[in-house]
Design an enzyme around this catalytic site. Sequence first.
Site, PDB file in Angstrom:
ATOM      1  N   LYS A  44      58.031 100.988  25.134  1.00 56.99           N
ATOM      2  CA  LYS A  44      56.800 101.392  25.819  1.00 56.99           C
ATOM      3  C   LYS A  44      56.278 100.255  26.702  1.00 56.99           C
ATOM      4  O   LYS A  44      55.867 100.478  27.847  1.00 56.99           O
ATOM      5  CB  LYS A  44      55.719 101.776  24.807  1.00 56.99           C
ATOM      6  CG  LYS A  44      54.524 102.440  25.466  1.00 56.99           C
ATOM      7  CD  LYS A  44      53.226 102.139  24.783  1.00 56.99           C
ATOM      8  CE  LYS A  44      52.606 100.864  25.283  1.00 56.99           C
ATOM      9  NZ  LYS A  44      51.308 100.551  24.733  1.00 56.99           N
ATOM     10  N   HIS A  57      49.083 108.403  22.370  1.00 56.87           N
ATOM     11  CA  HIS A  57      48.363 109.553  22.934  1.00 56.87           C
ATOM     12  C   HIS A  57      49.335 110.526  23.600  1.00 56.87           C
ATOM     13  O   HIS A  57      49.278 111.736  23.382  1.00 56.87           O
ATOM     14  CB  HIS A  57      47.337 109.104  23.985  1.00 56.87           C
ATOM     15  CG  HIS A  57      46.248 108.258  23.431  1.00 56.87           C
ATOM     16  ND1 HIS A  57      45.307 108.737  22.561  1.00 56.87           N
ATOM     17  CD2 HIS A  57      45.930 106.967  23.631  1.00 56.87           C
ATOM     18  CE1 HIS A  57      44.463 107.770  22.235  1.00 56.87           C
ATOM     19  NE2 HIS A  57      44.824 106.689  22.871  1.00 56.87           N
ATOM     20  N   ASN A  81      48.378  98.585  19.795  1.00 55.04           N
ATOM     21  CA  ASN A  81      47.524  98.903  18.636  1.00 55.04           C
ATOM     22  C   ASN A  81      46.043  98.592  18.838  1.00 55.04           C
ATOM     23  O   ASN A  81      45.356  98.202  17.895  1.00 55.04           O
ATOM     24  CB  ASN A  81      48.002  98.155  17.377  1.00 55.04           C
ATOM     25  CG  ASN A  81      49.402  98.561  16.986  1.00 55.04           C
ATOM     26  OD1 ASN A  81      50.366  97.922  17.392  1.00 55.04           O
ATOM     27  ND2 ASN A  81      49.520  99.646  16.250  1.00 55.04           N
TER      28      ASN A  81
END
Length: 244
Positions: free
Chosen positions: A109, A129, A21
């Site tokens: 991730k 993204h 983040n």
Amino acid sequence: MNKHKNRNILDVLIATKLSQNTTDKTAFIAYNNLKNNFNNWEELIVAPIEKIKKLIKPCGLTETKSRDIKLMLKQMKDDFGNLNLNHLKKYSNEKVYEELLKYKGIGVKTVSCVLAFALNRNVFPVDTHVHRVMNRIGVVNTKTAEETFEAAKRIIPDEEKVFLHKAIIKFGRNVCKAVKPMCGECILYEECGFSQKEQFHREHREGMEKHREEQRKKEKIKRIKKDTKMTSKKENNFIILENI
Ligand code: SF4
């Protein structure tokens, strides 16, 4: 197998955790602050939480990140007796996921990044993204990053996974941006399946034209300044208000 330098596994895990983040730049500042203020990660286990929060302030979410990292390191120390994660090198990808996902605040991730960047495995980490770009282009049609990750496993050849991950992240940050994608300059425009690409293409072109027009006006102002300077010595220069 992708070609990377030998990075320390725990360093990569903590750097990736810090980058959640936030931007890579702020995460890097926070990571370096930790590295420069502790001799090793073991010191962080006993460090006051307020000190850790202060050091990682640039990357935000300081409360969660500092508590998760501290707790994770403590659990690792309890589990393995030290903070060396080299045993992961012998594990299959699936076993590494299993091993690291048990720590609070560590997701798919983050583990994928550890596999790709510390263990040199051919995996395709999917962040916000990558998820956005892959869907806009139309390579996948998924709702979550996790779904994109699963879909990408089947369609991207192993040897291209890490390269494509990095290329798409850069493309997503610089061209196919979240808020205002630069469709007017995009080399993938013809192939792209994004339903709003024409609107963004038009807006981008109009924005560019406006920018060029402003530049032309600024250039004119510069020239006027230059010309008036050159003529000021020989022309009628008296301005009453300069002399009141
Ligand atoms: S055309 Fe626009 S939406 Fe499609 S990939 Fe390019 S920048 Fe992204």
